[in-house]
Design an enzyme around this catalytic site. Sequence first.
Site, short mmCIF file in Angstrom:
data_model
loop_
_atom_site.label_atom_id
_atom_site.label_comp_id
_atom_site.label_asym_id
_atom_site.label_seq_id
_atom_site.Cartn_x
_atom_site.Cartn_y
_atom_site.Cartn_z
N GLY A 20 0.55 -1.04 -0.20
CA GLY A 20 -0.04 0.05 -0.36
C GLY A 20 1.07 1.08 0.00
O GLY A 20 0.80 2.18 -0.82
N ARG A 24 6.78 1.96 1.16
CA ARG A 24 7.61 0.90 1.23
C ARG A 24 8.06 -0.49 0.20
O ARG A 24 8.58 -0.81 -0.05
CB ARG A 24 6.18 -0.47 1.86
CG ARG A 24 6.50 -1.75 2.14
CD ARG A 24 5.37 -2.91 2.85
NE ARG A 24 5.90 -1.73 4.04
CZ ARG A 24 3.92 -1.68 4.72
NH1 ARG A 24 2.66 -2.22 3.82
NH2 ARG A 24 3.46 -1.03 5.44
N ARG A 43 0.57 10.81 -9.12
CA ARG A 43 0.34 10.84 -7.75
C ARG A 43 1.01 10.36 -6.30
O ARG A 43 0.56 9.90 -5.38
CB ARG A 43 -1.27 9.81 -8.41
CG ARG A 43 -2.61 10.52 -9.02
CD ARG A 43 -3.62 10.39 -8.13
NE ARG A 43 -4.47 10.52 -9.33
CZ ARG A 43 -5.59 11.30 -9.26
NH1 ARG A 43 -5.81 11.77 -7.87
NH2 ARG A 43 -6.28 12.16 -9.65
N ARG A 87 -0.69 -8.34 -2.16
CA ARG A 87 -0.28 -7.95 -1.55
C ARG A 87 0.67 -8.14 -0.23
O ARG A 87 0.42 -8.94 0.24
CB ARG A 87 -2.04 -7.50 -1.18
CG ARG A 87 -1.62 -6.66 0.04
CD ARG A 87 -3.38 -6.42 0.94
NE ARG A 87 -3.65 -5.50 1.99
CZ ARG A 87 -2.58 -5.05 2.48
NH1 ARG A 87 -2.08 -3.93 1.77
NH2 ARG A 87 -3.32 -4.01 3.46
N SER A 90 0.07 -4.30 6.21
CA SER A 90 0.64 -4.38 7.29
C SER A 90 -1.19 -4.69 7.64
O SER A 90 -2.57 -4.26 7.64
CB SER A 90 0.66 -3.07 8.43
OG SER A 90 0.13 -2.16 7.72
N ASP A 204 0.17 -4.36 14.63
CA ASP A 204 -0.29 -3.67 16.20
C ASP A 204 -1.26 -4.30 16.28
O ASP A 204 -1.69 -5.35 15.73
CB ASP A 204 -1.51 -2.01 15.84
CG ASP A 204 -2.20 -1.77 15.00
OD1 ASP A 204 -3.41 -2.27 14.64
OD2 ASP A 204 -1.65 -1.41 13.61
N ARG A 217 6.81 -0.01 10.27
CA ARG A 217 5.77 -1.11 9.24
C ARG A 217 6.81 -0.59 8.23
O ARG A 217 6.63 -1.36 6.67
CB ARG A 217 4.64 0.57 9.32
CG ARG A 217 4.13 0.03 10.92
CD ARG A 217 2.99 0.81 10.64
NE ARG A 217 2.23 1.16 11.94
CZ ARG A 217 0.78 0.98 11.72
NH1 ARG A 217 0.17 0.49 11.21
NH2 ARG A 217 0.39 1.66 13.61
#
Length: 232
Positions: A20, A24, A43, A87, A90, A204, A217
């Site tokens: 996402g 990353r 973007r 995908r 997290s 988390d 993350r």
Amino acid sequence: MSVHIQAKKGEIAENVLLPGDPLRAKWIAENFLENAVCYNEVRGMLGYTGTYKGEKISLQATGMGIPSALIYCTELITEYDAKKLIRVGSAGSYQENLKVNEVVLAMAASSNSGFNKAKFQHADFAPTVDFGLFMNAVRFAENNSIKFRAGNVLSSDIFYEENDQNYKKWADHGVLCVEMESSGLYTVAAKYKVQALSILTISDSLVTGEHLPAKDREQSFNRMVEIALGSF
């Protein structure tokens, strides 16, 4: 080029990892791929293509939530002929015994999103993983002694819940964790008859309150990425 991806035909591989977070995607490209080239900056949703153990692999950031993810997934499939989409993201744990940094393979993805309700006129479509990719991931994790959990996850449209106890109704039905994209990914993959898998790292816990810092993350999810790359 498509509307949101500036790559030319042939610049994106059939095998695509979907983080996402654009940073990353950049981190994975720099640490796992050889000769990675950035093909997209539209973007700020970074996309890269390189090789991993001699195989052409692409990375495409998708942003947060089902609507954003499906823009990129749909264009990757229909405009660039992506065949396998994994995908790597997290998630927040819903179970006391599912700890921070553990890996989850999403076998199915429940959701509170309106996406499938609108698509199927309020009937319940059950978005599920591609069995072949799932088994590839299981075998790789087991062969490399990587601990994982597999089961149902929740793809939620709501990040900030007003009632912090709402998770319990999902937890009571065995849902392992919450994230924001897998249900949409599995649905669009089913429509276009391609393979999809969602691999998640617990960042988390809604049960204990434990959480990882933002930098972790972004950069500490090695095992999840290793499983994903080993699943193609």
